[in-house]
Design an enzyme around this catalytic site. Structure first.
Site, PDB file in Angstrom:
ATOM      1  N   PRO A 227       6.584  -4.217  10.867  1.00  0.00           N
ATOM      2  CA  PRO A 227       7.257  -3.209  10.445  1.00  0.00           C
ATOM      3  C   PRO A 227       6.328  -1.762   9.756  1.00  0.00           C
ATOM      4  O   PRO A 227       5.463  -2.407   8.851  1.00  0.00           O
ATOM      5  CB  PRO A 227       8.010  -3.901   9.197  1.00  0.00           C
TER       6      PRO A 227
ATOM      7  N   HIS B 299      12.205  -8.543   4.340  1.00  0.00           N
ATOM      8  CA  HIS B 299      11.242  -8.065   3.642  1.00  0.00           C
ATOM      9  C   HIS B 299      10.953  -8.997   2.132  1.00  0.00           C
ATOM     10  O   HIS B 299      11.476  -8.486   1.333  1.00  0.00           O
ATOM     11  CB  HIS B 299      11.234  -6.510   3.193  1.00  0.00           C
TER      12      HIS B 299
ATOM     13  N   HIS C 236       4.821  -8.448  -0.267  1.00  0.00           N
ATOM     14  CA  HIS C 236       4.178  -7.340  -0.777  1.00  0.00           C
ATOM     15  C   HIS C 236       4.507  -6.794  -2.188  1.00  0.00           C
ATOM     16  O   HIS C 236       4.166  -5.686  -2.527  1.00  0.00           O
ATOM     17  CB  HIS C 236       4.187  -5.954   0.272  1.00  0.00           C
TER      18      HIS C 236
ATOM     19  N   TYR D 296       7.575  -6.302  -3.362  1.00  0.00           N
ATOM     20  CA  TYR D 296       8.862  -5.691  -3.386  1.00  0.00           C
ATOM     21  C   TYR D 296       9.961  -6.702  -4.031  1.00  0.00           C
ATOM     22  O   TYR D 296       9.606  -7.810  -4.574  1.00  0.00           O
ATOM     23  CB  TYR D 296       9.579  -5.027  -2.175  1.00  0.00           C
TER      24      TYR D 296
HETATM   25  C1  LIG Z   1       1.771   2.992   7.816  1.00  0.00           C
HETATM   26  C2  LIG Z   1       2.237   1.621   7.451  1.00  0.00           C
HETATM   27  C3  LIG Z   1       3.562   1.399   6.943  1.00  0.00           C
HETATM   28  C4  LIG Z   1       3.733  -0.201   6.579  1.00  0.00           C
HETATM   29  N1  LIG Z   1       5.177  -0.290   6.177  1.00  0.00           N
HETATM   30  C5  LIG Z   1       5.493  -1.415   5.955  1.00  0.00           C
HETATM   31  C6  LIG Z   1       6.894  -1.817   5.584  1.00  0.00           C
HETATM   32  O1  LIG Z   1       7.742  -1.135   5.555  1.00  0.00           O
HETATM   33  N2  LIG Z   1       7.192  -3.220   5.604  1.00  0.00           N
HETATM   34  C7  LIG Z   1       6.184  -4.305   5.793  1.00  0.00           C
HETATM   35  O2  LIG Z   1       6.513  -5.289   5.501  1.00  0.00           O
HETATM   36  N3  LIG Z   1       5.008  -3.929   5.902  1.00  0.00           N
HETATM   37  C8  LIG Z   1       4.636  -2.467   6.368  1.00  0.00           C
HETATM   38  N4  LIG Z   1       3.365  -2.347   6.502  1.00  0.00           N
HETATM   39  C9  LIG Z   1       2.264  -3.222   6.764  1.00  0.00           C
HETATM   40  C10 LIG Z   1       2.281  -3.913   8.040  1.00  0.00           C
HETATM   41  O3  LIG Z   1       3.603  -4.208   8.676  1.00  0.00           O
HETATM   42  C11 LIG Z   1       1.160  -4.718   8.580  1.00  0.00           C
HETATM   43  O4  LIG Z   1       1.528  -6.012   8.082  1.00  0.00           O
HETATM   44  C12 LIG Z   1      -0.025  -4.239   8.286  1.00  0.00           C
HETATM   45  O5  LIG Z   1      -0.292  -3.189   8.614  1.00  0.00           O
HETATM   46  C13 LIG Z   1      -1.205  -5.222   8.811  1.00  0.00           C
HETATM   47  O6  LIG Z   1      -1.192  -5.367  10.041  1.00  0.00           O
HETATM   48  P1  LIG Z   1      -2.310  -4.377  11.353  1.00  0.00           P
HETATM   49  O7  LIG Z   1      -3.433  -4.629  10.704  1.00  0.00           O
HETATM   50  O8  LIG Z   1      -1.831  -4.718  12.619  1.00  0.00           O
HETATM   51  O9  LIG Z   1      -1.970  -2.729  10.848  1.00  0.00           O
HETATM   52  C14 LIG Z   1       2.978  -1.003   6.655  1.00  0.00           C
HETATM   53  C15 LIG Z   1       1.715  -0.849   7.321  1.00  0.00           C
HETATM   54  C16 LIG Z   1       1.323   0.701   7.460  1.00  0.00           C
HETATM   55  C17 LIG Z   1      -0.126   0.822   8.194  1.00  0.00           C
END
Ligand SMILES: Cc1cc2nc3c(=O)[nH]c(=O)nc-3n(C[C@H](O)[C@H](O)[C@H](O)COP(=O)(O)O)c2cc1C
Length: 383
Positions: free
Chosen positions: A27, A189, A192, A194
């Site tokens: 997400p 969710h 983090h 929230y």
């Molecule tokens: C731009 C951005 C927005 C994100 N928004 C959310 C979110 O809305 N909900 C959530 O659970 N995690 C969010 N995350 C965390 C990602 O889901 C993911 O757990 C995190 O980026 C680590 O994975 P990666 O190393 O493959 O990027 C966000 C991450 C990024 C980079």
């Protein structure tokens, strides 16, 4: 010869979901839904990834049907979508249909920002932010800008029984809407820092009524949300629950210190009706507890018996925290991921930023072709 990564491209069936491979788009908040209604580019954004073989798409966080769900939170949010009202539901119906036409599977991430929401912002600035104990949490380890901290510092009134019941009902209404517009399940969710996570964490949940206390007691809110979502959908409607230790308030935070505490906290949540656990870490392979190499996803799978998604740094050289500050580079680290998945440690692989940088990332990984480079501008694009 490298290690065989073929297992990552094998189908997987679990909890009512039939996935063509093991890759899950994590997400990611995108802020392209002014007024809560997805703009025109959003359908193409998700469809592009479905056409390019992503196994399961988890959408950006979507505000649940409660006025306190969304605000302008720390990452510059303010145009996150909702999943209620005719206009938003019509858009989501179109988005889901596009993904299905492309052979994809998609679930919405239901989100309530809770303590992280900046009071006085969002689509309903007049309502107070929802906090279990009125506090945002400790300020020392926060990974958010100082001006944001000023806006959330002031304590608010702790949630009342009635307010808690209203928010649980809001999760249930949004889950029912998800089913009605054709989504293949829902993701909650619970991570983090929230709202759901702020009940799980002892630093933000100081309650001594039925919603606070030891780990299992702090898990009651999460469990009630899962139970309500299950009741509002169907016995076989897939529910994914996202859990993390880290929080925006503190990257080093921990809800639990030992595997026994983890088991005790997750048991009531899983028993309420979760099908898949999504375990959010900064690096998917980091050992979760001393004395073992097992990742947090590995522990969660072992202790709950549920399929688990591992996420964090797949396809990249740096974790999330560092990549906002300095660019990372795209790296093929799939051999190690495949080896650990093949050993049964986890079942699915969450991919966030790599799929933001390159919608065709899964296909490139399979064919060995080059992926688009990491660039910070991609965060602001809907390609
Ligand atoms: C731009 C951005 C927005 C994100 N928004 C959310 C979110 O809305 N909900 C959530 O659970 N995690 C969010 N995350 C965390 C990602 O889901 C993911 O757990 C995190 O980026 C680590 O994975 P990666 O190393 O493959 O990027 C966000 C991450 C990024 C980079």
């Amino acid at each position: 010869m490298g290690i065989d990564t073929g297992i990552l491209f094998q189908p997987f069936e679990t909890g009512g979901l039939h996935l063509r491979n093991r890759f899950v788009m994590a997400p990611m908040t995108r802020n392209f839904s002014p007024g809560g209604i997805p703009s025109d580019g959003v359908a193409a954004y998700y469809r592009r990834r479905a056409e390019a073989d992503v196994g399961l798409i988890v959408t950006e966080g979507i505000g649940v049907d409660h006025p306190s769900a969304l605000g302008q939170e720390s990452m510059g949010g303010g145009a996150s979508p909702v999943l209620h009202g005719d206009a938003a539901l019509a858009k989501w119906r179109e988005i889901v249909a596009g993904v299905h036409q492309a052979g994809g599977v998609i679930v919405p991430q239901l989100w309530h920002q809770g303590v992280i929401r900046v009071p006085g912002t969002g689509y309903h600035p007049e309502v107070p932010s929802a906090r279990p104990s009125g506090i945002w949490g400790p300020f020392d380890g926060a990974m958010v800008p100082p001006d944001y901290l000023q806006l959330v510092r002031e304590p608010t009134a702790p949630l009342t029984e009635n307010e808690i019941a209203d928010i649980i009902a809001a999760f249930a209404r949004s889950a029912a809407n998800a089913k009605a517009v054709g989504f293949d399940g829902v993701a909650l969710h619970g991570a983090h820092g929230y709202l759901i996570d702020s009940f799980l964490w002892a630093q933000t949940n100081l309650r001594d009524d039925g919603w606070g206390g030891d780990g299992p007691s702090r898990a009651r809110f999460a469990a009630e949300v899962v139970r309500a979502v299950r009741a509002a959908t169907a016995p076989d409607f897939p529910i994914i629950f996202r859990f993390s230790q880290w929080k925006l308030q503190d990257y080093g935070a921990r809800n639990v210190a030992t595997p026994a505490e983890l088991e005790a906290m997750l048991a009531p949540i899983v028993d309420a009706g979760v099908d898949i656990m999504d375990v959010s870490t900064r690096i998917w392979s980091t050992p979760a507890f001393e004395g073992s190499d097992l990742s947090l996803a590995g522990w969660v799978k072992k202790l709950t018996g549920k399929p688990a998604i591992a996420v964090g740094g797949v396809g990249l050289s740096k974790d999330l925290q560092s990549s906002f500050a300095q660019p990372t580079v795209m790296t093929n680290n799939l051999p190690l991921v495949a080896e650990r998945l093949a050993s049964g440690e986890f079942d699915l692989v969450g991919v966030g930023r790599a799929l933001l940088m390159d919608p065709h990332w899964v296909q490139c990984m399979r064919s060995g072709t080059e992926v688009s480079p990491f660039r910070l501008e991609a965060y602001a694009s809907l390609y």
